[in-house]
Design a protein around this motif. Structure first.
Motif, PDB file in Angstrom:
ATOM      1  N   ARG A  88     -26.891  27.314  -0.273  1.00 38.35           N
ATOM      2  CA  ARG A  88     -25.787  28.113  -0.461  1.00 38.35           C
ATOM      3  C   ARG A  88     -24.806  27.819  -1.762  1.00 38.35           C
ATOM      4  O   ARG A  88     -24.699  28.777  -2.635  1.00 38.35           O
ATOM      5  CB  ARG A  88     -24.885  28.393   0.677  1.00 38.35           C
ATOM      6  N   ARG A  89     -24.706  26.357  -1.938  1.00 39.03           N
ATOM      7  CA  ARG A  89     -24.096  25.985  -3.305  1.00 39.03           C
ATOM      8  C   ARG A  89     -25.199  26.322  -4.104  1.00 39.03           C
ATOM      9  O   ARG A  89     -24.416  26.581  -5.494  1.00 39.03           O
ATOM     10  CB  ARG A  89     -23.884  24.566  -2.982  1.00 39.03           C
ATOM     11  N   GLY A  90     -26.156  25.999  -4.358  1.00 40.65           N
ATOM     12  CA  GLY A  90     -27.038  26.453  -5.487  1.00 40.65           C
ATOM     13  C   GLY A  90     -27.028  27.869  -5.794  1.00 40.65           C
ATOM     14  O   GLY A  90     -26.747  28.191  -7.148  1.00 40.65           O
ATOM     15  N   ALA A  91     -26.780  28.724  -4.779  1.00 43.12           N
ATOM     16  CA  ALA A  91     -26.940  30.235  -5.265  1.00 43.12           C
ATOM     17  C   ALA A  91     -25.501  30.674  -5.840  1.00 43.12           C
ATOM     18  O   ALA A  91     -25.522  31.489  -6.849  1.00 43.12           O
ATOM     19  CB  ALA A  91     -27.031  30.962  -3.794  1.00 43.12           C
ATOM     20  N   GLU A  92     -24.600  29.853  -5.293  1.00 45.64           N
ATOM     21  CA  GLU A  92     -23.027  29.947  -5.709  1.00 45.64           C
ATOM     22  C   GLU A  92     -23.054  29.626  -7.318  1.00 45.64           C
ATOM     23  O   GLU A  92     -22.345  30.238  -8.235  1.00 45.64           O
ATOM     24  CB  GLU A  92     -22.126  29.510  -5.135  1.00 45.64           C
ATOM     25  N   GLN A  93     -23.599  28.585  -7.712  1.00 40.49           N
ATOM     26  CA  GLN A  93     -23.598  27.777  -8.608  1.00 40.49           C
ATOM     27  C   GLN A  93     -24.393  28.709  -9.733  1.00 40.49           C
ATOM     28  O   GLN A  93     -24.122  28.872 -11.064  1.00 40.49           O
ATOM     29  CB  GLN A  93     -24.157  26.353  -8.717  1.00 40.49           C
ATOM     30  N   ALA A  94     -25.452  29.072  -9.410  1.00 43.17           N
ATOM     31  CA  ALA A  94     -26.360  30.033 -10.009  1.00 43.17           C
ATOM     32  C   ALA A  94     -25.374  31.301 -10.497  1.00 43.17           C
ATOM     33  O   ALA A  94     -25.622  31.727 -11.846  1.00 43.17           O
ATOM     34  CB  ALA A  94     -27.743  30.359  -9.583  1.00 43.17           C
ATOM     35  N   ARG A  95     -24.927  31.969  -9.756  1.00 43.52           N
ATOM     36  CA  ARG A  95     -24.141  33.215 -10.231  1.00 43.52           C
ATOM     37  C   ARG A  95     -23.103  32.756 -11.105  1.00 43.52           C
ATOM     38  O   ARG A  95     -22.958  33.376 -12.172  1.00 43.52           O
ATOM     39  CB  ARG A  95     -23.647  33.787  -8.957  1.00 43.52           C
ATOM     40  N   GLU A  96     -22.320  31.662 -10.766  1.00 41.04           N
ATOM     41  CA  GLU A  96     -21.295  31.209 -11.817  1.00 41.04           C
ATOM     42  C   GLU A  96     -21.702  30.911 -13.161  1.00 41.04           C
ATOM     43  O   GLU A  96     -21.226  31.320 -14.054  1.00 41.04           O
ATOM     44  CB  GLU A  96     -20.445  30.266 -11.079  1.00 41.04           C
ATOM     45  N   ASP A  97     -22.879  30.076 -13.191  1.00 41.62           N
ATOM     46  CA  ASP A  97     -23.363  29.989 -14.449  1.00 41.62           C
ATOM     47  C   ASP A  97     -23.723  31.157 -15.352  1.00 41.62           C
ATOM     48  O   ASP A  97     -23.663  31.417 -16.389  1.00 41.62           O
ATOM     49  CB  ASP A  97     -24.895  28.967 -14.162  1.00 41.62           C
TER      50      ASP A  97
ATOM     51  N   LEU B 205     -32.350  30.986 -17.083  1.00 46.07           N
ATOM     52  CA  LEU B 205     -31.205  30.126 -17.312  1.00 46.07           C
ATOM     53  C   LEU B 205     -31.918  28.764 -17.506  1.00 46.07           C
ATOM     54  O   LEU B 205     -32.466  28.266 -16.458  1.00 46.07           O
ATOM     55  CB  LEU B 205     -30.098  30.002 -16.764  1.00 46.07           C
ATOM     56  N   SER B 206     -31.548  27.988 -18.406  1.00 47.55           N
ATOM     57  CA  SER B 206     -32.258  26.457 -18.479  1.00 47.55           C
ATOM     58  C   SER B 206     -31.127  25.498 -17.904  1.00 47.55           C
ATOM     59  O   SER B 206     -29.801  25.752 -18.335  1.00 47.55           O
ATOM     60  CB  SER B 206     -32.515  26.192 -20.033  1.00 47.55           C
ATOM     61  N   ILE B 207     -31.541  24.530 -17.296  1.00 49.11           N
ATOM     62  CA  ILE B 207     -30.740  23.625 -16.705  1.00 49.11           C
ATOM     63  C   ILE B 207     -30.976  22.479 -17.129  1.00 49.11           C
ATOM     64  O   ILE B 207     -32.117  21.698 -17.059  1.00 49.11           O
ATOM     65  CB  ILE B 207     -30.819  23.448 -15.014  1.00 49.11           C
ATOM     66  N   ASP B 208     -30.208  21.784 -18.257  1.00 46.90           N
ATOM     67  CA  ASP B 208     -30.104  20.381 -18.548  1.00 46.90           C
ATOM     68  C   ASP B 208     -29.499  19.332 -17.704  1.00 46.90           C
ATOM     69  O   ASP B 208     -28.355  19.260 -17.647  1.00 46.90           O
ATOM     70  CB  ASP B 208     -29.678  20.158 -20.025  1.00 46.90           C
ATOM     71  N   LEU B 209     -30.435  18.668 -17.054  1.00 50.50           N
ATOM     72  CA  LEU B 209     -29.633  17.814 -15.882  1.00 50.50           C
ATOM     73  C   LEU B 209     -29.133  16.666 -16.742  1.00 50.50           C
ATOM     74  O   LEU B 209     -28.010  16.246 -15.930  1.00 50.50           O
ATOM     75  CB  LEU B 209     -30.847  17.318 -15.007  1.00 50.50           C
ATOM     76  N   ARG B 210     -29.244  16.452 -17.627  1.00 47.07           N
ATOM     77  CA  ARG B 210     -28.690  15.217 -18.473  1.00 47.07           C
ATOM     78  C   ARG B 210     -27.237  15.494 -18.684  1.00 47.07           C
ATOM     79  O   ARG B 210     -26.353  14.600 -18.833  1.00 47.07           O
ATOM     80  CB  ARG B 210     -29.264  14.780 -19.615  1.00 47.07           C
ATOM     81  N   ARG B 211     -26.985  16.778 -18.719  1.00 47.60           N
ATOM     82  CA  ARG B 211     -25.638  17.303 -19.177  1.00 47.60           C
ATOM     83  C   ARG B 211     -24.951  17.966 -18.211  1.00 47.60           C
ATOM     84  O   ARG B 211     -23.832  18.460 -18.372  1.00 47.60           O
ATOM     85  CB  ARG B 211     -25.808  18.018 -20.371  1.00 47.60           C
ATOM     86  N   THR B 212     -25.514  18.085 -17.074  1.00 45.59           N
ATOM     87  CA  THR B 212     -24.925  18.869 -15.795  1.00 45.59           C
ATOM     88  C   THR B 212     -24.051  17.975 -14.903  1.00 45.59           C
ATOM     89  O   THR B 212     -24.323  16.615 -14.877  1.00 45.59           O
ATOM     90  CB  THR B 212     -26.103  19.349 -15.052  1.00 45.59           C
ATOM     91  N   SER B 213     -22.922  18.450 -14.766  1.00 46.96           N
ATOM     92  CA  SER B 213     -21.788  17.701 -13.836  1.00 46.96           C
ATOM     93  C   SER B 213     -22.618  17.062 -12.721  1.00 46.96           C
ATOM     94  O   SER B 213     -23.274  17.876 -11.906  1.00 46.96           O
ATOM     95  CB  SER B 213     -20.659  18.484 -13.259  1.00 46.96           C
TER      96      SER B 213
ATOM     97  N   TRP C 227     -27.509  21.191  -8.692  1.00 50.85           N
ATOM     98  CA  TRP C 227     -28.815  20.974  -9.208  1.00 50.85           C
ATOM     99  C   TRP C 227     -29.479  19.571  -9.224  1.00 50.85           C
ATOM    100  O   TRP C 227     -30.541  19.670  -9.127  1.00 50.85           O
ATOM    101  CB  TRP C 227     -28.877  21.199 -10.615  1.00 50.85           C
ATOM    102  N   HIS C 228     -28.727  18.681  -9.114  1.00 54.81           N
ATOM    103  CA  HIS C 228     -29.348  17.299  -9.162  1.00 54.81           C
ATOM    104  C   HIS C 228     -29.816  17.030  -7.715  1.00 54.81           C
ATOM    105  O   HIS C 228     -31.007  16.456  -7.552  1.00 54.81           O
ATOM    106  CB  HIS C 228     -28.133  16.111  -9.202  1.00 54.81           C
TER     107      HIS C 228
END
Length: 218
Positions: free
Chosen positions: A63-72, A107-115, A120-121
Protein backbone atom coordinates in the motif's frame (compact mmCIF):
# COMPACT_ATOMS: atom_id res chain seq x y z
CA UNK A 1 18.92 -8.24 -13.18
CA UNK A 2 16.42 -5.40 -13.31
CA UNK A 3 14.01 -4.71 -10.45
CA UNK A 4 10.76 -2.95 -11.31
CA UNK A 5 7.87 -2.01 -9.02
CA UNK A 6 4.89 -2.02 -11.38
CA UNK A 7 1.92 0.08 -10.34
CA UNK A 8 -0.45 -1.49 -12.87
CA UNK A 9 0.08 -5.21 -13.35
CA UNK A 10 -2.47 -8.01 -12.94
CA UNK A 11 -2.59 -9.62 -9.53
CA UNK A 12 -4.52 -12.52 -11.05
CA UNK A 13 -2.63 -15.79 -11.33
CA UNK A 14 -3.67 -18.40 -13.87
CA UNK A 15 -0.35 -20.21 -13.94
CA UNK A 16 2.10 -19.87 -11.08
CA UNK A 17 3.75 -21.43 -8.08
CA UNK A 18 1.96 -21.05 -4.76
CA UNK A 19 4.27 -20.17 -1.90
CA UNK A 20 3.16 -21.82 1.34
CA UNK A 21 2.43 -19.87 4.55
CA UNK A 22 5.50 -21.44 6.12
CA UNK A 23 7.69 -20.21 3.28
CA UNK A 24 6.18 -16.73 3.58
CA UNK A 25 6.71 -16.63 7.35
CA UNK A 26 10.33 -17.73 7.02
CA UNK A 27 10.84 -15.61 3.88
CA UNK A 28 12.48 -18.57 2.19
CA UNK A 29 11.46 -20.99 -0.56
CA UNK A 30 11.98 -24.65 0.29
CA UNK A 31 14.17 -26.74 -2.00
CA UNK A 32 11.25 -28.24 -3.94
CA UNK A 33 9.57 -24.88 -4.65
CA UNK A 34 12.90 -23.31 -5.56
CA UNK A 35 13.70 -26.10 -8.02
CA UNK A 36 10.24 -25.79 -9.65
CA UNK A 37 10.57 -22.02 -9.89
CA UNK A 38 14.00 -22.26 -11.52
CA UNK A 39 12.87 -24.88 -14.02
CA UNK A 40 9.77 -22.84 -14.93
CA UNK A 41 11.90 -19.73 -15.43
CA UNK A 42 14.21 -21.63 -17.79
CA UNK A 43 11.46 -23.37 -19.78
CA UNK A 44 8.77 -20.66 -19.95
CA UNK A 45 10.94 -17.56 -19.66
CA UNK A 46 9.11 -16.37 -16.54
CA UNK A 47 7.79 -17.64 -13.24
CA UNK A 48 5.06 -16.23 -11.02
CA UNK A 49 5.28 -16.62 -7.24
CA UNK A 50 1.91 -16.31 -5.53
CA UNK A 51 0.92 -16.42 -1.88
CA UNK A 52 -2.39 -15.97 -0.09
CA UNK A 53 -2.30 -12.59 1.61
CA UNK A 54 0.72 -11.54 -0.42
CA UNK A 55 4.34 -12.54 -0.67
CA UNK A 56 5.80 -9.24 0.48
CA UNK A 57 5.68 -8.46 4.20
CA UNK A 58 4.70 -6.36 6.10
CA UNK A 59 1.30 -6.21 4.41
CA UNK A 60 1.12 -2.40 4.35
CA UNK A 61 4.38 -2.18 2.38
CA UNK A 62 2.53 -2.71 -0.91
CA UNK A 63 0.00 0.00 0.00
CA UNK A 64 2.80 2.41 0.88
CA UNK A 65 4.51 1.62 -2.41
CA UNK A 66 1.34 2.31 -4.41
CA UNK A 67 0.78 5.60 -2.61
CA UNK A 68 4.39 6.67 -3.14
CA UNK A 69 4.25 5.73 -6.82
CA UNK A 70 1.14 7.87 -7.31
CA UNK A 71 2.72 10.76 -5.42
CA UNK A 72 5.95 10.54 -7.45
CA UNK A 73 4.06 10.44 -10.75
CA UNK A 74 1.75 13.34 -9.89
CA UNK A 75 4.75 15.41 -8.81
CA UNK A 76 6.52 14.79 -12.13
CA UNK A 77 3.36 15.47 -14.13
CA UNK A 78 3.05 18.88 -12.44
CA UNK A 79 6.68 19.67 -13.24
CA UNK A 80 6.14 18.72 -16.88
CA UNK A 81 2.97 20.79 -17.19
CA UNK A 82 4.75 23.79 -15.62
CA UNK A 83 7.18 23.91 -18.55
CA UNK A 84 4.51 23.48 -21.21
CA UNK A 85 4.70 19.71 -21.77
CA UNK A 86 1.39 17.86 -22.15
CA UNK A 87 1.94 14.92 -19.80
CA UNK A 88 -0.87 12.91 -21.42
CA UNK A 89 -0.12 13.27 -25.12
CA UNK A 90 3.45 14.50 -25.66
CA UNK A 91 6.25 11.98 -26.02
CA UNK A 92 9.26 12.68 -23.81
CA UNK A 93 12.27 10.99 -22.31
CA UNK A 94 14.08 12.35 -19.26
CA UNK A 95 16.30 10.70 -16.68
CA UNK A 96 13.40 10.75 -14.21
CA UNK A 97 10.52 9.69 -16.47
CA UNK A 98 9.87 8.31 -19.95
CA UNK A 99 6.54 8.58 -21.79
CA UNK A 100 6.43 6.48 -24.98
CA UNK A 101 2.70 5.81 -25.23
CA UNK A 102 -0.29 7.80 -24.01
CA UNK A 103 -0.69 7.90 -20.20
CA UNK A 104 1.90 5.18 -19.61
CA UNK A 105 4.93 6.28 -17.58
CA UNK A 106 8.28 4.70 -16.71
CA UNK A 107 9.74 6.38 -13.63
CA UNK A 108 13.32 5.79 -12.57
CA UNK A 109 14.15 5.29 -8.89
CA UNK A 110 17.64 6.27 -7.76
CA UNK A 111 17.92 4.46 -4.44
CA UNK A 112 21.06 6.43 -3.57
CA UNK A 113 19.07 9.67 -3.58
CA UNK A 114 15.79 8.34 -2.26
CA UNK A 115 14.67 9.26 1.24
CA UNK A 116 15.25 6.44 3.72
CA UNK A 117 11.60 6.81 4.73
CA UNK A 118 10.39 5.95 1.22
CA UNK A 119 9.14 2.37 0.73
CA UNK A 120 11.44 1.72 -2.23
CA UNK A 121 14.34 0.53 -0.09
CA UNK A 122 12.24 -2.12 1.65
CA UNK A 123 10.53 -3.18 -1.57
CA UNK A 124 13.83 -3.39 -3.41
CA UNK A 125 15.32 -5.56 -0.67
CA UNK A 126 12.24 -7.81 -0.66
CA UNK A 127 12.33 -8.33 -4.43
CA UNK A 128 16.03 -9.09 -4.35
CA UNK A 129 15.52 -11.52 -1.47
CA UNK A 130 12.85 -13.58 -3.27
CA UNK A 131 14.08 -13.34 -6.86
CA UNK A 132 17.83 -13.82 -6.55
CA UNK A 133 17.72 -17.45 -5.31
CA UNK A 134 15.38 -18.38 -8.19
CA UNK A 135 17.64 -16.85 -10.83
CA UNK A 136 20.72 -18.43 -9.30
CA UNK A 137 19.01 -21.82 -9.11
CA UNK A 138 18.29 -21.45 -12.83
CA UNK A 139 22.03 -21.38 -13.41
CA UNK A 140 22.88 -17.68 -13.41
CA UNK A 141 25.42 -16.17 -11.03
CA UNK A 142 27.29 -12.91 -10.46
CA UNK A 143 24.02 -10.99 -10.44
CA UNK A 144 23.99 -7.23 -10.11
CA UNK A 145 21.00 -4.91 -10.01
CA UNK A 146 20.93 -2.55 -12.98
CA UNK A 147 17.88 -0.33 -12.51
CA UNK A 148 14.81 0.16 -10.36
CA UNK A 149 11.63 2.02 -11.18
CA UNK A 150 7.87 2.13 -11.42
CA UNK A 151 5.68 1.60 -14.44
CA UNK A 152 2.26 3.24 -14.27
CA UNK A 153 -0.65 3.06 -16.70
CA UNK A 154 -3.38 5.61 -15.99
CA UNK A 155 -6.99 5.21 -17.23
CA UNK A 156 -7.04 5.75 -20.97
CA UNK A 157 -3.53 4.41 -21.48
CA UNK A 158 -2.81 2.78 -24.82
CA UNK A 159 -1.77 -0.86 -24.70
CA UNK A 160 1.80 -1.48 -25.79
CA UNK A 161 2.68 -3.84 -28.60
CA UNK A 162 4.47 -7.04 -27.69
CA UNK A 163 8.18 -6.41 -27.32
CA UNK A 164 11.33 -7.59 -25.57
CA UNK A 165 13.03 -5.58 -22.83
CA UNK A 166 16.47 -6.67 -23.95
CA UNK A 167 18.41 -9.41 -25.66
CA UNK A 168 21.50 -9.43 -23.46
CA UNK A 169 22.06 -12.84 -21.84
CA UNK A 170 21.51 -13.24 -18.09
CA UNK A 171 19.24 -10.21 -17.85
CA UNK A 172 15.99 -10.52 -15.89
CA UNK A 173 13.10 -8.30 -14.86
CA UNK A 174 11.45 -8.69 -11.46
CA UNK A 175 7.87 -7.42 -11.48
CA UNK A 176 5.70 -6.65 -8.47
CA UNK A 177 2.09 -5.40 -8.74
CA UNK A 178 1.23 -2.58 -6.37
CA UNK A 179 -2.48 -2.52 -7.30
CA UNK A 180 -4.94 -5.12 -8.59
CA UNK A 181 -5.97 -5.12 -12.23
CA UNK A 182 -8.96 -7.13 -13.45
CA UNK A 183 -8.86 -9.76 -16.17
CA UNK A 184 -10.12 -7.16 -18.66
CA UNK A 185 -7.57 -4.59 -17.55
CA UNK A 186 -4.40 -3.47 -19.29
CA UNK A 187 -1.86 -5.35 -17.23
CA UNK A 188 1.26 -7.09 -18.48
CA UNK A 189 0.98 -10.39 -20.34
CA UNK A 190 3.89 -12.71 -21.12
CA UNK A 191 4.34 -14.66 -24.33
CA UNK A 192 5.28 -18.03 -22.88
CA UNK A 193 8.47 -19.46 -24.32
CA UNK A 194 9.22 -16.43 -26.47
CA UNK A 195 12.71 -16.09 -24.96
CA UNK A 196 13.49 -19.21 -26.98
CA UNK A 197 11.12 -18.83 -29.93
CA UNK A 198 9.12 -15.60 -30.48
CA UNK A 199 6.62 -17.52 -32.63
CA UNK A 200 5.19 -19.41 -29.64
CA UNK A 201 1.46 -18.51 -29.66
CA UNK A 202 0.47 -19.08 -26.02
CA UNK A 203 0.07 -16.07 -23.72
CA UNK A 204 0.25 -16.16 -19.93
CA UNK A 205 -1.11 -13.54 -17.58
CA UNK A 206 1.19 -12.65 -14.71
CA UNK A 207 0.63 -11.52 -11.16
CA UNK A 208 1.96 -11.35 -7.63
CA UNK A 209 5.75 -11.58 -8.09
CA UNK A 210 7.08 -12.38 -11.54
CA UNK A 211 10.68 -13.03 -12.56
CA UNK A 212 11.17 -12.89 -16.32
CA UNK A 213 13.97 -13.32 -18.81
CA UNK A 214 14.40 -9.92 -20.46
CA UNK A 215 14.48 -11.62 -23.87
CA UNK A 216 10.87 -12.70 -23.26
CA UNK A 217 8.18 -10.92 -25.27
CA UNK A 218 5.86 -9.16 -22.76
Amino acid sequence: MHFFFLLCLPAIVCCGLVVTPVEVSTARLDSETLAKAAETLKSDGFVVLSAKGGLIQPEDLIRRGAEQAREDLMHLRKRLESVGINADDDSFSFSEVVHRSRRRYDLSIDLRRTSPDAPWHELNAALEHWATPVVRAAGFSDLEQAVAGTLTSLPGAVAQRFHTDGMLPSTFNVLLPLVDVGMLGTGTEFWKGSHRDPRVPELQRSGQLAVADAALVP
